[in-house]
Structures are given as structure tokens and as C-alpha cells.
Design an enzyme around this catalytic site. Structure first.
Site, PDB file in Angstrom:
ATOM      1  N   ARG A 226      16.731  17.399   1.639  1.00 26.16           N
ATOM      2  CA  ARG A 226      16.908  18.337   2.743  1.00 26.16           C
ATOM      3  C   ARG A 226      18.062  19.281   2.405  1.00 26.16           C
ATOM      4  NH1 ARG A 226      12.566  17.154   3.980  1.00 26.16           N
ATOM      5  NH2 ARG A 226      11.725  16.414   5.981  1.00 26.16           N
ATOM      6  N   HIS A 274       9.716  24.012  -1.264  1.00 23.77           N
ATOM      7  CA  HIS A 274       9.565  22.744  -0.523  1.00 23.77           C
ATOM      8  C   HIS A 274       8.200  22.089  -0.769  1.00 23.77           C
ATOM      9  CE1 HIS A 274      10.932  20.279   3.191  1.00 23.77           C
ATOM     10  NE2 HIS A 274      10.165  19.564   2.390  1.00 23.77           N
TER      11      HIS A 274
HETATM   12  P1  NDP Z   1      14.368   6.684   2.813  1.00 25.74           P
HETATM   13  O1  NDP Z   1      14.635   6.776   4.264  1.00 25.74           O
HETATM   14  O2  NDP Z   1      13.351   5.698   2.332  1.00 25.74           O
HETATM   15  O3  NDP Z   1      15.713   6.380   2.011  1.00 25.74           O
HETATM   16  C1  NDP Z   1      16.902   7.036   2.277  1.00 25.74           C
HETATM   17  C2  NDP Z   1      17.988   6.580   1.305  1.00 25.74           C
HETATM   18  O4  NDP Z   1      19.193   7.283   1.595  1.00 25.74           O
HETATM   19  C3  NDP Z   1      18.299   5.092   1.453  1.00 25.74           C
HETATM   20  O5  NDP Z   1      18.589   4.529   0.195  1.00 25.74           O
HETATM   21  C4  NDP Z   1      19.544   5.086   2.327  1.00 25.74           C
HETATM   22  O6  NDP Z   1      20.407   3.996   2.142  1.00 25.74           O
HETATM   23  C5  NDP Z   1      20.233   6.346   1.848  1.00 25.74           C
HETATM   24  N1  NDP Z   1      21.152   6.848   2.873  1.00 25.74           N
HETATM   25  C6  NDP Z   1      20.850   7.325   4.104  1.00 25.74           C
HETATM   26  N2  NDP Z   1      21.962   7.665   4.772  1.00 25.74           N
HETATM   27  C7  NDP Z   1      22.997   7.396   3.941  1.00 25.74           C
HETATM   28  C8  NDP Z   1      24.396   7.504   4.053  1.00 25.74           C
HETATM   29  N3  NDP Z   1      24.979   7.982   5.175  1.00 25.74           N
HETATM   30  N4  NDP Z   1      25.150   7.128   3.009  1.00 25.74           N
HETATM   31  C9  NDP Z   1      24.586   6.635   1.892  1.00 25.74           C
HETATM   32  N5  NDP Z   1      23.252   6.483   1.716  1.00 25.74           N
HETATM   33  C10 NDP Z   1      22.474   6.864   2.734  1.00 25.74           C
HETATM   34  O7  NDP Z   1      13.973   8.151   2.328  1.00 25.74           O
HETATM   35  P2  NDP Z   1      12.998   8.593   1.129  1.00 25.74           P
HETATM   36  O8  NDP Z   1      13.529   8.071  -0.158  1.00 25.74           O
HETATM   37  O9  NDP Z   1      11.594   8.270   1.456  1.00 25.74           O
HETATM   38  O10 NDP Z   1      13.129  10.169   1.218  1.00 25.74           O
HETATM   39  C11 NDP Z   1      14.379  10.836   1.193  1.00 25.74           C
HETATM   40  C12 NDP Z   1      14.228  12.191   1.841  1.00 25.74           C
HETATM   41  O11 NDP Z   1      13.452  13.046   1.036  1.00 25.74           O
HETATM   42  C13 NDP Z   1      13.468  12.180   3.171  1.00 25.74           C
HETATM   43  O12 NDP Z   1      14.336  11.832   4.240  1.00 25.74           O
HETATM   44  C14 NDP Z   1      12.997  13.613   3.288  1.00 25.74           C
HETATM   45  O13 NDP Z   1      13.918  14.357   4.031  1.00 25.74           O
HETATM   46  C15 NDP Z   1      12.965  14.101   1.853  1.00 25.74           C
HETATM   47  N6  NDP Z   1      11.631  14.471   1.392  1.00 25.74           N
HETATM   48  C16 NDP Z   1      11.478  15.688   0.775  1.00 25.74           C
HETATM   49  C17 NDP Z   1      10.250  16.068   0.300  1.00 25.74           C
HETATM   50  C18 NDP Z   1      10.080  17.349  -0.424  1.00 25.74           C
HETATM   51  O14 NDP Z   1       8.950  17.760  -0.708  1.00 25.74           O
HETATM   52  N7  NDP Z   1      11.141  18.020  -0.806  1.00 25.74           N
HETATM   53  C19 NDP Z   1       9.054  15.224   0.479  1.00 25.74           C
HETATM   54  C20 NDP Z   1       9.338  13.956   1.092  1.00 25.74           C
HETATM   55  C21 NDP Z   1      10.581  13.610   1.545  1.00 25.74           C
HETATM   56  P3  NDP Z   1      19.927   2.487   2.499  1.00 25.74           P
HETATM   57  O15 NDP Z   1      18.872   2.168   1.481  1.00 25.74           O
HETATM   58  O16 NDP Z   1      21.135   1.694   2.323  1.00 25.74           O
HETATM   59  O17 NDP Z   1      19.384   2.545   3.899  1.00 25.74           O
END
Ligand code: NDP
Length: 311
Positions: A226, A274
Site C-alpha cells: 500500500r 497496482h
Molecule cells: P497479511 O495480512 O497476511 O500479512 C501482513 C504481514 O504484515 C504480517 O506478517 C504482519 O505481522 C505484518 N504486520 C502488520 N502490521 C505490522 C506492524 N505494525 N509491524 C510489523 N509487522 C506488521 O497480508 P498479505 O501478506 O496477504 O498482504 C500484504 C498486503 O499486500 C495487503 O494488506 C495488501 O494491502 C497488499 N496487496 C497488494 C496487492 C497489489 O497488487 N499490489 C495485491 C494483494 C495485496 P504478523 O504476521 O506478526 O501478524
């Protein structure tokens, strides 16, 4: 007896395709594209992308809301979410697409392809001695459903990979750290930074001027999650000063990226619109159908998110 109905809402996704796929998995499912059709009390599942305010209140018996995408920032920010399990899409096709985007972007920098693209435009034979992949430190911020497989794939190819998340993780070949207190050290030890964090109140502008300056000079940045996780003004300044040598950006604070935005004119920025990953509907529909089966059986659905946490 009430029917088991699903209401679909999206200005973006193909309702007909979703209906076909879901009802072939669940022939008894009453799939409703017209949100006002039938007895609204029959609706137990909502499959939605950015429905209008007040949408959920009309369905008194909702048992599950599914976001038609992986990023739930637009959904969890609402104040009208029902108190039912909220899920997101995730499928192996989406994971493969994101892994391929991250691999391509990292390899393009690791193998100096961006330099050869420019040299070719100058008709110049520009030899740069390749570095061993094991000598290149790649850091992946966010080790979730998309970030973790990308980190693992990079490690599998031989990069020196570290990953950062909120809670501790264990991923083969990846040096994992967790928590805000470890972030500064993580950045200082990362040459190619890959942003795979969801947008939440905690991650908004996480990569600000101070944190970007912790990266080694001439670091590279890839953002495929994002736009607002990175402070765009700070990134532009870092790209102009050379602190960040190159960036690959798939996501932006404002999308589509306005025609007069500074990124368009920067030679050291690669812009993609995107599409780092998209849902592969056939695979995602199987997951949604499985979640409906689970809810029917009184079990938790797949790919649950925590609305209070924001992802
Ligand atoms: P997930 O929700 O599965 O994973 C998020 C990861 O970020 C987890 O490892 C989580 O930690 C970590 N995280 C969240 N908040 C924090 C924080 N404050 N500090 C440290 N680590 C944090 O998301 P996905 O992997 O599925 O996807 C990531 C993002 O990619 C989505 O939210 C979406 O916005 C974006 N996306 C973009 C696309 C594109 O085409 N560009 C397509 C699809 C998605 P923990 O494991 O400890 O909870």
C-alpha cells in the site's frame, strides 16, 4: 426454512463469473447479485468490495463478510461493520503472482538490469561485474500470506534474506525479526527493501524520512502493498538525494497516480499500475466455498482478519 443466501457487491468484479464458480462448488447456495432481492433475512454471507455505507445493516442474519481482495484497509476503516467473522481472499494464484512481482523487482536491481536498460538507450556497452546473490541483503517488511512466500522464494534463489513482522516467525532460509524495536537495525542492514505490510494506523507512513535515512546509502525500495505505508514526500526527497537509488512502486497514496506526480518524471522509479497481484477467481472461489461450508458446520472460516488490528 430460511434459505442460505450470499449477497455480492462490487463495482469491479464480475458477478456472473463469481456466481458460476461458487454455485458449481455449492449448488444449493442462493447467490444474489441484486442486493435488494428476496428475503433479506436469508442472507448469511456477504462477498463485497467497497459496499456503500450502511450496506450491512439491512441483512439481520449475516454470519460472514468476505472482502473481495487481500487488502482490507478500506473495509476495516468503516464504522458499520457487523460483529461477524470478517475474511479476505487468498489463493495460490494470488501468492504466485505476488512472488513473481517481488522476484522480478529484486532481480532487476540485483542483476543491474535497470542500469543496462538505461545504457541501451545510450547505445552503450556498460559492463557491471555481477555480485553473488548471497552477498545481496534483501529485507522483506511483512511476512504474511503474500510476504512470507516471497521472502522464502528469494532465499531459495540464494539471496541473503531477512524478514520483519509484528509477531515472531520462522521461515526456512530467512532471518526473521519482529517488533518495532528491531526495525531500525533491520533497515540499517538491508540493501533492497521490499514492502509487504498492510496499511493500518501503525503502518501508515512507517517508512518516514528518519527510517528511510537508516537504509544504507543508495538502497533500493520496492513497494507492492500500500502506497501510504511509505511517506511519499520523504521518498521523493530520498530518491533525489541518492539515499534511495531506485524504487519500484506498484502502489501509491493516490491511485491512479495523478499525471503531474513527481514519480512519473523520475528515471530511477519504475511505476506499475497496482497489479503486482490479483485474485485468481477460480482458486479464490474454492476458498470462499470452503469457508461457507465451515460456517455452515459451525467452524471458523478460512483467511480470517482481525478488524481491530486492521489486517
Ligand atoms: P497479511 O495480512 O497476511 O500479512 C501482513 C504481514 O504484515 C504480517 O506478517 C504482519 O505481522 C505484518 N504486520 C502488520 N502490521 C505490522 C506492524 N505494525 N509491524 C510489523 N509487522 C506488521 O497480508 P498479505 O501478506 O496477504 O498482504 C500484504 C498486503 O499486500 C495487503 O494488506 C495488501 O494491502 C497488499 N496487496 C497488494 C496487492 C497489489 O497488487 N499490489 C495485491 C494483494 C495485496 P504478523 O504476521 O506478526 O501478524
Amino acid at each position: 426454512m430460511s434459505r442460505d443466501a450470499l449477497v455480492f457487491y462490487s463495482d469491479f468484479d464480475d458477478a456472473g463469473a463469481w456466481k458460476k464458480m461458487l454455485t458449481s462448488e455449492l449448488p444449493d447456495l442462493d447467490f444474489r447479485n441484486d442486493v435488494a432481492a428476496g428475503d433479506l433475512a436469508d442472507v448469511r454471507y456477504a462477498l463485497v468490495w467497497k459496499p456503500p455505507a450502511g450496506f450491512f445493516a439491512r441483512f439481520p442474519n449475516l454470519a460472514m463478510v468476505t472482502n473481495l481482495g487481500a487488502g482490507v484497509d478500506s473495509l476495516v476503516g468503516r464504522d458499520d461493520l457487523p460483529d461477524v467473522p470478517i475474511t479476505r481472499l487468498s489463493d495460490t494464484g494470488m501468492v504466485s503472482l505476488m512472488t513473481s512481482y517481488v522476484m522480478f523487482s529484486v532481480i532487476r536491481y540485483a542483476r543491474d538490469i535497470h542500469l543496462f536498460e538505461r545504457a541501451q538507450r545510450r547505445r552503450e556497452w556498460h559492463y557491471v561485474h555481477p555480485r553473488a546473490l548471497a552477498a545481496i541483503k534483501v529485507g522483506v517488511l511483512g511476512l504474511g500470506e503474500l510476504g512470507a512466500p516471497a521472502a522464502k522464494a528469494l532465499a531459495g534463489l540464494g539471496f541473503n534474506v531477512r524478514g520483519w513482522s509484528r509477531s515472531p516467525k520462522s521461515i526456512e532460509g530467512v532471518r526473521c525479526s519482529a517488533g518495532l524495536e528491531t526495525l531500525d537495525g533491520f533497515l540499517a542492514d538491508t540493501e533492497i527493501l521490499v514492502v509487504m505490510l498492510p496499511l493500518t494506523p501503525e503502518t501508515r507512513s512507517l517508512l518516514d524520512n528518519r527510517r528511510l535515512s537508516l537504509l544504507p546509502h543508495a538502497a533500493k525500495l520496492i513497494n507492492a502493498s500500500r502506497g501510504a505505508v511509505v511517506d511519499e514526500a520523504a521518498l521523493i526527497a530520498a530518491l533525489q538525494s541518492g539515499q534511495i537509488a531506485e524504487a519500484t512502486l506498484d502502489v501509491f497514496t493516490v491511485e491512479p497516480l495523478p499525471a503531474d506526480h513527481a514519480f512519473w518524471g523520475m528515471e530511477n522509479v519504475l511505476i506499475t499500475p497496482h497489479l503486482a497481484s490479483i485474485t485468481v477467481p477460480e482458486a479464490a472461489a474454492r476458498e470462499v466455498a470452503e469457508s461457507i461450508r465451515r460456517v455452515r458446520a459451525g467452524l471458523a472460516p478460512l483467511h480470517l482478519i482481525d478488524a481491530r488490528r486492521g489486517y
